[in-house]
Scaffold this motif. Structure first.
Motif, PDB file in Angstrom:
ATOM      1  N   LYS A 133       0.812  -1.227   0.000  1.00 58.93           N
ATOM      2  CA  LYS A 133       0.000   0.000   0.000  1.00 58.93           C
ATOM      3  C   LYS A 133       0.844   1.275   0.000  1.00 58.93           C
ATOM      4  CE  LYS A 133      -0.166  -0.468   4.959  1.00 58.93           C
ATOM      5  NZ  LYS A 133      -0.877  -0.935   6.127  1.00 58.93           N
ATOM      6  N   CYS A 134       2.137   1.119   0.281  1.00 60.65           N
ATOM      7  CA  CYS A 134       2.930   2.334   0.514  1.00 60.65           C
ATOM      8  C   CYS A 134       4.420   2.030   0.356  1.00 60.65           C
ATOM      9  CB  CYS A 134       2.659   2.801   1.947  1.00 60.65           C
ATOM     10  SG  CYS A 134       3.685   4.117   2.572  1.00 60.65           S
ATOM     11  N   ILE A 135       5.161   3.018  -0.075  1.00 65.56           N
ATOM     12  CA  ILE A 135       6.622   2.858  -0.123  1.00 65.56           C
ATOM     13  C   ILE A 135       7.263   4.019   0.635  1.00 65.56           C
ATOM     14  CG2 ILE A 135       6.914   4.058  -2.352  1.00 65.56           C
ATOM     15  CD1 ILE A 135       9.024   1.787  -2.946  1.00 65.56           C
ATOM     16  N   VAL A 136       8.299   3.715   1.380  1.00 66.84           N
ATOM     17  CA  VAL A 136       9.006   4.747   2.150  1.00 66.84           C
ATOM     18  C   VAL A 136      10.471   4.763   1.711  1.00 66.84           C
ATOM     19  CG1 VAL A 136       9.696   5.524   4.453  1.00 66.84           C
ATOM     20  CG2 VAL A 136       7.455   4.458   4.121  1.00 66.84           C
ATOM     21  N   LEU A 137      10.907   5.915   1.229  1.00 65.93           N
ATOM     22  CA  LEU A 137      12.291   6.065   0.781  1.00 65.93           C
ATOM     23  C   LEU A 137      13.031   6.995   1.737  1.00 65.93           C
ATOM     24  CD1 LEU A 137      11.601   6.959  -2.974  1.00 65.93           C
ATOM     25  CD2 LEU A 137      11.755   4.695  -1.970  1.00 65.93           C
ATOM     26  N   GLN A 138      14.288   6.720   1.905  1.00 70.56           N
ATOM     27  CA  GLN A 138      15.143   7.653   2.657  1.00 70.56           C
ATOM     28  C   GLN A 138      16.409   7.898   1.863  1.00 70.56           C
ATOM     29  OE1 GLN A 138      15.141   5.891   6.914  1.00 70.56           O
ATOM     30  NE2 GLN A 138      15.023   8.114   7.110  1.00 70.56           N
ATOM     31  N   GLU A 139      16.808   9.161   1.830  1.00 69.18           N
ATOM     32  CA  GLU A 139      18.037   9.501   1.116  1.00 69.18           C
ATOM     33  C   GLU A 139      19.162   9.673   2.135  1.00 69.18           C
ATOM     34  OE1 GLU A 139      17.389  12.835  -1.474  1.00 69.18           O
ATOM     35  OE2 GLU A 139      19.459  12.877  -2.179  1.00 69.18           O
ATOM     36  N   GLU A 140      20.367   9.337   1.734  1.00 65.96           N
ATOM     37  CA  GLU A 140      21.512   9.501   2.646  1.00 65.96           C
ATOM     38  C   GLU A 140      21.889  10.977   2.654  1.00 65.96           C
ATOM     39  OE1 GLU A 140      23.042   8.477   5.338  1.00 65.96           O
ATOM     40  OE2 GLU A 140      23.576   6.539   4.472  1.00 65.96           O
ATOM     41  N   ILE A 141      21.156  11.785   3.451  1.00 63.34           N
ATOM     42  CA  ILE A 141      21.301  13.240   3.332  1.00 63.34           C
ATOM     43  C   ILE A 141      22.605  13.785   3.898  1.00 63.34           C
ATOM     44  CG2 ILE A 141      18.878  13.908   3.078  1.00 63.34           C
ATOM     45  CD1 ILE A 141      18.813  14.370   6.129  1.00 63.34           C
ATOM     46  N   LYS A 142      23.358  12.946   4.585  1.00 70.75           N
ATOM     47  CA  LYS A 142      24.608  13.527   5.125  1.00 70.75           C
ATOM     48  C   LYS A 142      25.553  13.934   4.007  1.00 70.75           C
ATOM     49  CE  LYS A 142      26.810   9.137   6.249  1.00 70.75           C
ATOM     50  NZ  LYS A 142      27.166   8.260   7.341  1.00 70.75           N
ATOM     51  N   TYR A 143      25.319  13.412   2.801  1.00 69.81           N
ATOM     52  CA  TYR A 143      26.126  13.824   1.641  1.00 69.81           C
ATOM     53  C   TYR A 143      25.456  14.923   0.833  1.00 69.81           C
ATOM     54  CZ  TYR A 143      28.404   9.448   2.805  1.00 69.81           C
ATOM     55  OH  TYR A 143      29.043   8.446   3.479  1.00 69.81           O
TER      56      TYR A 143
END
Ligand code: FUL
Length: 433
Positions: free
Chosen positions: A361-371
């Motif tokens: 029903k859903c997708i959760v993305l996370q970006e490696e924001i430290k870069y």
């Protein structure tokens, strides 16, 4: 001892070496404090003061201090409620626009010390500090620059008084994880605030604090008080020549950030659980529904912002029953929604393919924001039978991006493709629910 120092130095060199050969960075980068702050995601705002008793939302500053008279103040109840609601911290309006200080400030004559409450010996900021210490809970503070009571407001002297006020609060009750500076001033001309002086008073005493205002420097107002960040939401913003309040960038720009902004200033979504920021005897009927809160969750934390949800302690000094029930319902609904990850992966660059066995029903993305924040566009496709079908697409990812599918997707695989990015993208995690 020498040995330990040598090891520490070598460890430092290794970290440097690792950093230099991993992902190329792009643009301004978050500080360690901003990274830790982004992980907090959700915390409580508490608006409390004379307005709680007068029914006003913007007190005039001439209220009799005796009006402030909570009969059963219990800051531990606030902290327990916040914790049980899944929140990661609590921020109190130590001084709102009416100038009334919830601690006995030496910089004002309009404080708890002048009120009859507990014979002038009460101190709400201390009680909350003690409660946060007891429950090991991060505390933040809102101190309004706009002051409708202080006789020096609008003069050059007020800058020093206000810096002293900030210092007093941070020194005596800090350190805090966040300092909230409101841009509101009721339409009047904003005096020439000495922001560098105010920031120094914060950092000298709460060195890890993230400072909120319309223009940061730690995090920025999201441009509305309705609970939504832009679907495109950059953590970058240009602040040169801007200031909180009337001189802030447009609300549209604050809502989305700027892809080419020069500073790392992520968004924070501030929204009240009732229609108003302060308790009134009649605003309980405006309590947001569970559906509204879930929608806010997906359009704030789900769009790469933090969410600061305001609750209104009542005239007893307690979070009202109805509000705390709603907070628990909201927590239970999120727990149920995200109870069962169907598949997940970490550390991917442009493409991630996940095998799934049940409808999602859903997708959760996370970006490696430290870069830095690099992802500009992505697609989500599902393998249904032998056909890949696009089921979602988006622009920015940032700390977290949640996308709900319009209907349950019955696929054997889900594929995420970053279709456009500044520099080499890095997906920290992809999870399907
Ligand atoms: C606004 C204020 O004027 C409201 O009273 C409230 O404190 C909200 C969080 O920010 O600018």
């Amino acid at each position: 001892m020498k040995h330990k120092k040598l090891l520490a130095a070598l460890a430092g060199i290794c970290v440097l070496a690792v950093t230099s050969c991993t992902e190329k960075t792009y643009g301004p980068l978050p500080t360690e404090d901003q990274l830790a702050w982004a992980d907090m995601e959700y915390y409580m705002f508490c608006h409390f003061g004379p307005n709680t008793f007068s029914g006003l939302q913007w007190g005039l500053g001439n209220e009799n201090p005796d009006i402030f008279n909570p009969t059963e103040l219990d800051c531990e109840q606030w902290v327990r409620t916040a914790k049980e609601a899944g929140m990661k911290g609590i921020i109190l309006t130590a001084k709102h626009h009416d100038g009334f200080c919830l601690w006995p400030s030496k910089y004002s004559t309009h404080t708890v010390a002048q009120s009859a409450w507990r014979d002038g010996k009460g101190d709400v900021v201390k009680e909350l500090r003690d409660a946060c210490d007891k429950y090991d809970f991060p505390m933040g503070v809102y101190i309004s620059p706009w002051d409708r009571n202080h006789p020096a407001y609008g003069t050059e002297e007020y800058n020093r008084i206000f810096a002293g006020t900030i210092e007093e609060v941070h020194k005596n009750y800090g350190p805090f994880f966040e300092q909230w500076f409101d841009g509101a001033n009721g339409g009047a001309d904003i005096p020439d605030y000495d922001w560098p002086l105010f920031h120094k008073a914060v950092y000298d005493n709460s060195p890890h604090a993230v400072i909120f205002s319309d223009v940061g420097p730690g995090c920025r107002w999201i441009g509305n008080e309705s609970g939504y960040a832009g679907e495109t939401n950059w953590c970058r913003l240009d602040v040169e020549g801007f200031a909180p309040g009337k001189q802030a960038p447009s609300q549209e720009i604050l809502n989305t950030g700027q892809s080419d902004g020069a500073e790392w200033i992520p968004g924070e979504v501030d929204v009240p659980i009732r229609a108003d920021w302060f308790y009134t005897t009649t605003n309980e009927s405006t309590l947001k529904s569970l559906d509204e809160l879930m929608e806010i969750w997906f359009s704030s934390v789900g769009r790469g912002s933090n969410l600061i949800l305001n609750v209104t302690p009542d005239q007893r000094g307690l979070i009202p029953y109805a509000d705390s029930v709603r907070l628990m319902e909201f927590k239970a609904a999120r727990d149920a929604y995200f109870a069962k990850p169907l598949a997940s992966c970490t550390g991917k660059s442009r493409k991630a393919v996940l095998k799934v066995k049940e409808p999602s029903k859903c997708i959760v993305l996370q970006e490696e924001i430290k870069y830095g924040q690099k992802i500009k566009a992505f697609t989500v496709e599902a393998l249904v039978g032998d056909n890949w079908q696009q089921v979602a697409s988006g622009t920015t990812v940032g700390h977290k991006r949640m996308l709900q599918f319009s209907s349950p997707v019955n696929a054997s695989k889900i594929k995420v493709t970053v279709t456009d990015a500044f520099a080499k993208p890095m997906l920290k995690s992809v999870t399907v629910y």
